[in-house]
Design a protein around this motif. Structure first.
Motif, PDB file in Angstrom:
ATOM      1  N   UNK A   1       0.835  -1.183   0.000  1.00 50.98           N
ATOM      2  CA  UNK A   1       0.000   0.000   0.000  1.00 50.98           C
ATOM      3  C   UNK A   1       0.880   1.246   0.000  1.00 50.98           C
TER       4      UNK A   1
ATOM      5  N   UNK B   1       0.593   5.278   1.051  1.00 44.86           N
ATOM      6  CA  UNK B   1      -0.178   6.218   1.848  1.00 44.86           C
ATOM      7  C   UNK B   1       0.425   7.608   1.728  1.00 44.86           C
TER       8      UNK B   1
ATOM      9  N   UNK C   1       0.580  10.847   4.254  1.00 45.58           N
ATOM     10  CA  UNK C   1       0.255  11.355   5.588  1.00 45.58           C
ATOM     11  C   UNK C   1       0.269  12.878   5.531  1.00 45.58           C
TER      12      UNK C   1
ATOM     13  N   UNK D   1      -0.277  16.870   7.019  1.00 40.44           N
ATOM     14  CA  UNK D   1       0.340  17.523   8.191  1.00 40.44           C
ATOM     15  C   UNK D   1      -0.412  17.294   9.502  1.00 40.44           C
ATOM     16  N   UNK D   2      -1.653  16.881   9.445  1.00 42.53           N
ATOM     17  CA  UNK D   2      -2.445  16.619  10.651  1.00 42.53           C
ATOM     18  C   UNK D   2      -2.322  15.160  11.115  1.00 42.53           C
ATOM     19  N   UNK D   3      -1.565  14.371  10.357  1.00 41.34           N
ATOM     20  CA  UNK D   3      -1.309  12.998  10.784  1.00 41.34           C
ATOM     21  C   UNK D   3      -2.179  11.946  10.126  1.00 41.34           C
ATOM     22  N   UNK D   4      -3.191  12.360   9.397  1.00 37.38           N
ATOM     23  CA  UNK D   4      -4.085  11.389   8.756  1.00 37.38           C
ATOM     24  C   UNK D   4      -3.347  10.610   7.673  1.00 37.38           C
ATOM     25  N   UNK D   5      -3.432   9.286   7.732  1.00 43.72           N
ATOM     26  CA  UNK D   5      -2.883   8.421   6.686  1.00 43.72           C
ATOM     27  C   UNK D   5      -3.968   8.176   5.656  1.00 43.72           C
TER      28      UNK D   5
ATOM     29  N   UNK E   1      -5.188   6.524   2.176  1.00 44.88           N
ATOM     30  CA  UNK E   1      -4.876   5.441   1.236  1.00 44.88           C
ATOM     31  C   UNK E   1      -4.775   5.991  -0.180  1.00 44.88           C
TER      32      UNK E   1
ATOM     33  N   UNK F   1      -2.994   3.853  -2.872  1.00 41.41           N
ATOM     34  CA  UNK F   1      -3.107   2.669  -3.712  1.00 41.41           C
ATOM     35  C   UNK F   1      -2.914   1.408  -2.875  1.00 41.41           C
TER      36      UNK F   1
ATOM     37  N   UNK G   1       4.283   7.131   2.485  1.00 43.27           N
ATOM     38  CA  UNK G   1       4.755   5.852   3.016  1.00 43.27           C
ATOM     39  C   UNK G   1       4.357   4.715   2.088  1.00 43.27           C
TER      40      UNK G   1
ATOM     41  N   UNK H   1       6.162  -0.695   7.492  1.00 46.88           N
ATOM     42  CA  UNK H   1       6.289   0.575   6.801  1.00 46.88           C
ATOM     43  C   UNK H   1       7.741   0.890   6.476  1.00 46.88           C
TER      44      UNK H   1
END
Lengths: 115, 111
Positions: free
Chosen positions: B33, B35, B37, B39-43, B45, B47, B86, B101
């Motif tokens: 996968x 990802x 990320x 600046x607020x930390x949300x990963x 998706x 692919x 990532x 990761x």
């Protein structure tokens, strides 16, 4: 809908406090995960729940206690944490953990500060 | 265990430029996968691509599983593309779901 929700978004706690992080998904996924991410590092796995049973515990200290009350919910109970436990805690889910489609979806995270 | 290496570690682009991010992995994988990320930390998706090629708007990805690498292409970059990218893999066989990761590529897109 590919949403995983986490509460709270931010948490500040003292070393003697007890708190809980919550995670919820309604995608029918049967695997749920807790990851810990320190600043400028990649996420690291803490726990895996598969069909509501703990299947992986990556040698996490006992001050972190996971719980999976049902297939949609995942909790992480925190007690007597140390300042070095300050991090972003990410929850994820996937359809299965041991076969089939593995794509994991992550929640927005809880940013934890231990004072 | 499986090793995941991403390159480059840092990348600075001017808005509108194209880029290629690389992910090498040391063993057979059952899942890969990409990802983003924010600046607020949300990963987020991007692919799910254990093999083959996929495209989504300005982004595309290719995984050559037999040669143990994956590429993420970003075309006509925008400032909102900034963040950390990532790559993450699941070992095969034997995995119980734990994504491994890489260390990430930090992308900065300048206006």
């Amino acid at each position: 809908d590919t949403e995983v929700t986490q509460t709270p978004k931010h948490l500040v706690m003292g070393m003697t406090n007890k708190k809980s992080l919550k995670c919820e998904q309604h995608m029918g996924h049967r695997a749920m995960y807790w990851y810990k991410q320190k600043a400028k590092k990649p996420p690291e796995l803490m726990f895996v729940y598969s069909y509501e049973k703990l299947s992986i515990n990556e040698s996490v200290p006992s001050r972190f206690s996971p719980e999976c009350p049902n297939s949609s919910l995942l909790n992480l109970h925190l007690h007597a944490l140390q300042p070095e436990d300050s991090a972003l805690y990410l929850c994820a889910s996937s359809p299965t953990a041991g076969g089939g489609t593995y794509e994991q979806y992550f929640g927005p995270g809880t940013r934890l500060t231990v004072t | 265990g499986i090793q995941v290496e991403q390159s480059p570690p840092d990348l600075i682009l001017q808005e509108g430029a194209n880029s290629t991010l690389r992910c090498n992995f040391s063993d057979s994988v059952n899942n890969l996968q990409w990802f983003h990320q924010n600046p607020w930390g949300q990963l987020i998706n991007l692919f799910y691509i254990p093999s083959g090629t996929k495209q989504n708007g300005r982004l595309s990805a290719t995984t050559v599983a037999t040669e143990r690498y994956s590429l993420l292409y970003i075309s006509s970059s925008q400032t909102t593309d900034s963040g950390v990218y990532f790559c993450a893999v699941l070992e095969w066989p034997g995995s119980q779901g734990n994504l491994i990761f890489g260390k990430g590529t930090k992308l900065s897109v300048k206006p």
